[in-house]
Design a protein around this motif. Structure first.
Motif, PDB file in Angstrom:
ATOM      1  N   PHE A  10       1.282  -1.309   0.186  1.00  0.00           N
ATOM      2  CA  PHE A  10      -0.264  -0.062   0.017  1.00  0.00           C
ATOM      3  C   PHE A  10       1.094   1.307  -0.371  1.00  0.00           C
ATOM      4  O   PHE A  10       0.576   2.577   0.677  1.00  0.00           O
ATOM      5  N   GLU A  11       2.151   1.133  -0.458  1.00  0.00           N
ATOM      6  CA  GLU A  11       2.967   1.971  -0.730  1.00  0.00           C
ATOM      7  C   GLU A  11       2.906   2.132  -1.942  1.00  0.00           C
ATOM      8  O   GLU A  11       3.576   1.941  -2.781  1.00  0.00           O
ATOM      9  N   ASP A  12       3.029   4.009  -2.363  1.00  0.00           N
ATOM     10  CA  ASP A  12       3.529   4.007  -4.013  1.00  0.00           C
ATOM     11  C   ASP A  12       4.718   3.839  -4.102  1.00  0.00           C
ATOM     12  O   ASP A  12       5.526   4.867  -4.074  1.00  0.00           O
ATOM     13  N   ASN A  13       4.984   2.285  -4.434  1.00  0.00           N
ATOM     14  CA  ASN A  13       6.830   1.826  -5.014  1.00  0.00           C
ATOM     15  C   ASN A  13       5.989   1.424  -6.279  1.00  0.00           C
ATOM     16  O   ASN A  13       6.747  -0.387  -6.211  1.00  0.00           O
ATOM     17  N   LYS A  14       4.963   1.491  -7.019  1.00  0.00           N
ATOM     18  CA  LYS A  14       5.002   0.365  -7.902  1.00  0.00           C
ATOM     19  C   LYS A  14       6.181   0.201  -9.143  1.00  0.00           C
ATOM     20  O   LYS A  14       6.400  -1.465  -9.697  1.00  0.00           O
ATOM     21  N   GLU A  15       7.134   0.909  -9.332  1.00  0.00           N
ATOM     22  CA  GLU A  15       8.524   0.660 -10.006  1.00  0.00           C
ATOM     23  C   GLU A  15       9.144  -0.303  -9.657  1.00  0.00           C
ATOM     24  O   GLU A  15       9.454  -1.067 -10.083  1.00  0.00           O
ATOM     25  N   LEU A  16       8.792  -0.350  -8.111  1.00  0.00           N
ATOM     26  CA  LEU A  16       9.809  -1.251  -7.397  1.00  0.00           C
ATOM     27  C   LEU A  16       9.208  -2.476  -7.153  1.00  0.00           C
ATOM     28  O   LEU A  16      10.076  -3.571  -7.901  1.00  0.00           O
ATOM     29  N   ASN A  17       7.982  -2.389  -6.797  1.00  0.00           N
ATOM     30  CA  ASN A  17       7.080  -3.591  -7.435  1.00  0.00           C
ATOM     31  C   ASN A  17       7.527  -4.719  -8.391  1.00  0.00           C
ATOM     32  O   ASN A  17       7.393  -5.697  -8.471  1.00  0.00           O
ATOM     33  N   GLU A  18       7.033  -3.411  -9.338  1.00  0.00           N
ATOM     34  CA  GLU A  18       7.600  -4.110 -11.067  1.00  0.00           C
ATOM     35  C   GLU A  18       8.643  -4.462 -11.305  1.00  0.00           C
ATOM     36  O   GLU A  18       9.087  -5.818 -11.531  1.00  0.00           O
ATOM     37  N   LYS A  19       9.695  -4.213 -10.657  1.00  0.00           N
ATOM     38  CA  LYS A  19      11.546  -4.739 -10.859  1.00  0.00           C
ATOM     39  C   LYS A  19      11.128  -6.076  -9.848  1.00  0.00           C
ATOM     40  O   LYS A  19      11.600  -7.328 -10.147  1.00  0.00           O
ATOM     41  N   SER A  61      -7.651  -7.190   9.222  1.00  0.00           N
ATOM     42  CA  SER A  61      -6.827  -8.570   8.199  1.00  0.00           C
ATOM     43  C   SER A  61      -7.623  -8.576   7.126  1.00  0.00           C
ATOM     44  O   SER A  61      -6.764  -8.717   6.386  1.00  0.00           O
ATOM     45  N   ARG A  62      -8.360  -9.048   7.100  1.00  0.00           N
ATOM     46  CA  ARG A  62      -9.417  -9.457   5.893  1.00  0.00           C
ATOM     47  C   ARG A  62      -9.303  -8.589   5.146  1.00  0.00           C
ATOM     48  O   ARG A  62      -9.267  -8.725   4.024  1.00  0.00           O
ATOM     49  N   THR A  63      -9.906  -7.437   5.644  1.00  0.00           N
ATOM     50  CA  THR A  63      -9.937  -6.232   4.076  1.00  0.00           C
ATOM     51  C   THR A  63      -8.915  -6.116   3.569  1.00  0.00           C
ATOM     52  O   THR A  63      -8.726  -5.597   2.627  1.00  0.00           O
ATOM     53  N   ALA A  64      -7.435  -5.989   4.341  1.00  0.00           N
ATOM     54  CA  ALA A  64      -5.998  -6.011   3.710  1.00  0.00           C
ATOM     55  C   ALA A  64      -6.192  -7.226   3.190  1.00  0.00           C
ATOM     56  O   ALA A  64      -4.802  -6.308   2.080  1.00  0.00           O
ATOM     57  N   GLU A  65      -5.983  -8.025   3.353  1.00  0.00           N
ATOM     58  CA  GLU A  65      -6.201  -9.095   2.281  1.00  0.00           C
ATOM     59  C   GLU A  65      -6.876  -9.311   1.285  1.00  0.00           C
ATOM     60  O   GLU A  65      -6.063  -9.284  -0.005  1.00  0.00           O
ATOM     61  N   SER A  66      -7.972  -9.203   1.120  1.00  0.00           N
ATOM     62  CA  SER A  66      -8.551  -8.603  -0.281  1.00  0.00           C
ATOM     63  C   SER A  66      -7.831  -6.970  -0.670  1.00  0.00           C
ATOM     64  O   SER A  66      -7.993  -6.795  -2.120  1.00  0.00           O
ATOM     65  N   LEU A  67      -8.087  -6.327  -0.059  1.00  0.00           N
ATOM     66  CA  LEU A  67      -6.567  -4.652  -1.111  1.00  0.00           C
ATOM     67  C   LEU A  67      -5.612  -5.849  -1.608  1.00  0.00           C
ATOM     68  O   LEU A  67      -5.166  -4.972  -2.050  1.00  0.00           O
ATOM     69  N   PHE A  68      -4.893  -6.320  -1.027  1.00  0.00           N
ATOM     70  CA  PHE A  68      -3.822  -7.316  -1.127  1.00  0.00           C
ATOM     71  C   PHE A  68      -4.061  -7.401  -2.723  1.00  0.00           C
ATOM     72  O   PHE A  68      -2.950  -7.873  -3.449  1.00  0.00           O
ATOM     73  N   LYS A  69      -5.202  -9.083  -2.622  1.00  0.00           N
ATOM     74  CA  LYS A  69      -5.372  -9.214  -4.042  1.00  0.00           C
ATOM     75  C   LYS A  69      -5.042  -8.392  -5.266  1.00  0.00           C
ATOM     76  O   LYS A  69      -4.998  -8.673  -6.331  1.00  0.00           O
ATOM     77  N   GLU A  70      -6.403  -7.356  -4.943  1.00  0.00           N
ATOM     78  CA  GLU A  70      -6.185  -6.857  -5.320  1.00  0.00           C
ATOM     79  C   GLU A  70      -5.318  -5.499  -6.242  1.00  0.00           C
ATOM     80  O   GLU A  70      -4.704  -5.457  -7.291  1.00  0.00           O
ATOM     81  N   VAL A  71      -3.659  -5.682  -5.386  1.00  0.00           N
ATOM     82  CA  VAL A  71      -2.703  -4.452  -5.282  1.00  0.00           C
ATOM     83  C   VAL A  71      -1.977  -5.651  -6.608  1.00  0.00           C
ATOM     84  O   VAL A  71      -1.571  -5.348  -7.869  1.00  0.00           O
ATOM     85  N   LEU A  72      -2.128  -6.967  -5.817  1.00  0.00           N
ATOM     86  CA  LEU A  72      -1.379  -7.954  -7.052  1.00  0.00           C
ATOM     87  C   LEU A  72      -1.783  -8.389  -8.396  1.00  0.00           C
ATOM     88  O   LEU A  72      -1.115  -8.295  -9.115  1.00  0.00           O
ATOM     89  N   GLU A  73      -3.018  -8.263  -8.738  1.00  0.00           N
ATOM     90  CA  GLU A  73      -4.135  -8.156 -10.122  1.00  0.00           C
ATOM     91  C   GLU A  73      -3.030  -7.280 -11.241  1.00  0.00           C
ATOM     92  O   GLU A  73      -2.574  -8.070 -12.256  1.00  0.00           O
ATOM     93  N   ASP A  74      -2.213  -6.016 -10.784  1.00  0.00           N
ATOM     94  CA  ASP A  74      -1.689  -5.719 -11.269  1.00  0.00           C
ATOM     95  C   ASP A  74      -0.488  -6.087 -11.613  1.00  0.00           C
ATOM     96  O   ASP A  74      -0.128  -5.445 -13.056  1.00  0.00           O
ATOM     97  N   TYR A  75       0.559  -7.071 -11.849  1.00  0.00           N
ATOM     98  CA  TYR A  75       0.926  -8.068 -11.749  1.00  0.00           C
ATOM     99  C   TYR A  75       1.376  -8.944 -12.604  1.00  0.00           C
ATOM    100  O   TYR A  75       2.109  -9.964 -12.546  1.00  0.00           O
ATOM    101  N   ASN A  76      -0.083  -8.910 -12.599  1.00  0.00           N
ATOM    102  CA  ASN A  76       0.022 -11.152 -12.986  1.00  0.00           C
ATOM    103  C   ASN A  76       0.744 -11.649 -13.516  1.00  0.00           C
ATOM    104  O   ASN A  76       1.853 -12.291 -13.907  1.00  0.00           O
ATOM    105  N   LEU A  77       0.680 -12.519 -11.881  1.00  0.00           N
ATOM    106  CA  LEU A  77       1.680 -13.354 -11.867  1.00  0.00           C
ATOM    107  C   LEU A  77       1.226 -14.550 -10.869  1.00  0.00           C
ATOM    108  O   LEU A  77       0.771 -14.613 -10.126  1.00  0.00           O
ATOM    109  N   PRO A  78       0.243 -15.834 -11.821  1.00  0.00           N
ATOM    110  CA  PRO A  78      -0.835 -16.077 -11.392  1.00  0.00           C
ATOM    111  C   PRO A  78      -0.289 -16.949 -11.048  1.00  0.00           C
ATOM    112  O   PRO A  78      -0.949 -18.500 -10.525  1.00  0.00           O
ATOM    113  N   PHE A  79       1.312 -17.204 -10.453  1.00  0.00           N
ATOM    114  CA  PHE A  79       2.218 -18.785 -10.246  1.00  0.00           C
ATOM    115  C   PHE A  79       1.912 -18.185  -8.310  1.00  0.00           C
ATOM    116  O   PHE A  79       2.705 -18.803  -7.066  1.00  0.00           O
ATOM    117  N   LEU A  80       1.826 -16.798  -7.960  1.00  0.00           N
ATOM    118  CA  LEU A  80       1.705 -16.878  -6.721  1.00  0.00           C
ATOM    119  C   LEU A  80       0.856 -17.260  -6.198  1.00  0.00           C
ATOM    120  O   LEU A  80      -0.626 -18.056  -6.409  1.00  0.00           O
TER     121      LEU A  80
END
Length: 323
Positions: A10-19, A61-80
């Motif tokens: 939830f931090e604005d560091n998309k470039e680092l996350n993409e790496k 934390s369940r809400t956080a997990e739901s939001l976390f899943k939404e964030v991860l969808e941006d990176y297209n990593l189906p094996f996670l």
């Protein structure tokens, strides 16, 4: 193999996350590891930089997990694997790092992947660094991808800075195991340390040092050390060959700072990954105070760190022992 991806979702560091995501793709392709995304949720707070935190998010934390899943969808990593949120009460990076390390040990993780912003100066003093705290706390190796990293498309060449000591022997086994997974070559790198104090320092004669009970000039010491360390390097290269890994070596006698030499080697030796010990003999009395930190911050490739807590353990938990 089991990998934890410690992500600041939830931090604005998309470039680092993409790496990190790109590196994880190649790690998965070569290892077929179980990769679990993990977010450390500090109790009573979820940081969302782009809008105000709704009251219904707090302490869920369940809400956080739901939001976390939404964030991860941006990176297209189906094996996670399913993302996991760990609530904790610590208000410091060190405390959060300890929570993550305990979880990694408890779930028998082999590696923690984490990003580093590479902050310097006053900004780092105020904000601190979770990655650097993790290097001090973790009982499993840490794979750090820094803000300056631009080598994330696979591992073909590995640099292993070493003093050829006992810890280095144990960690070299892990380097060879990792290199086999990626069919990568290994470059051993050793920097000769400058003698500490001369016995005679006169304008009329060369400096003479007490080296292993003999009085030698600096040039004689360098020549002796290059010959000695070259012999040791050849033994390790033979060891690598028996393990099916192609290896080479470089001995440096320039007496430049170790971190600079390691960083310069990235381009000089076309390095894709540095695998280094968190503390190793003359490389530094407290290497996390300077060399490892500087390498992690500035490296143009990922840095795989054998933490002190990891290599102090007697039990080799997940990689077979080389003969």
């Amino acid at each position: 193999m089991r990998i934890i991806w410690a992500m600041d979702a939830f931090e604005d560091n998309k470039e680092l996350n993409e790496k990190m995501a790109e590196s994880l793709i190649h790690l998965f392709e070569q290892t077929r590891a179980e990769i679990e995304p993990l977010y450390l949720l500090r109790e009573n707070e979820i940081v969302l930089p782009t809008y105000e935190v709704p009251t219904w998010v707090t302490d869920h934390s369940r809400t956080a997990e739901s939001l976390f899943k939404e964030v991860l969808e941006d990176y297209n990593l189906p094996f996670l694997q399913e993302p996991h949120v760990i609530p904790h009460a610590s208000q410091s990076h060190a405390g959060a790092a300890e929570v993550l390390s305990d979880y990694a040990v408890r779930t028998k993780a082999d590696l923690i992947v984490v990003g580093s912003h590479g902050r310097h100066g006053f900004q780092r003093f105020i904000l601190g660094s979770f990655a650097e705290s993790l290097l001090l706390q973790s009982e499993v190796p840490v794979y750090v991808i820094g803000a300056q990293c631009n080598h994330t498309n696979g591992v073909k060449n590995i640099l292993f800075p070493t003093e050829f000591g006992d810890h280095s022997k144990e960690n070299f086994k892990h380097v060879l195991s990792f290199a086999r997974l990626f069919n990568a070559e290994v470059t051993l790198f050793h920097a000769i340390a400058r003698p500490i104090e001369s016995l005679f320092d006169l304008d009329t004669r060369p400096k003479v040092y007490n080296f292993r009970g003999k009085m030698l000039t600096l040039e004689q010491i360098i020549e002796h050390q290059i010959e000695h360390q070259t012999q040791r390097a050849h033994h390790w290269i033979d060891w690598a060959a028996r393990e099916g890994v192609q290896a080479g070596f470089r001995v440096d006698s320039s007496f430049q700072p170790i971190d600079k030499l390691i960083l310069d080697s990235i381009d000089k030796d076309d390095i894709d990954l540095i695998m280094m010990e968190a503390q190793s003999g003359p490389m530094s009395a407290a290497i996390l105070g300077s060399y490892t930190r500087n390498v992690v911050r500035a490296a143009h490739c990922p840095v795989y760190v054998f933490t002190r807590h990891f290599y102090d353990q007697q039990e080799d938990r997940f990689i077979e022992t080389a003969p």
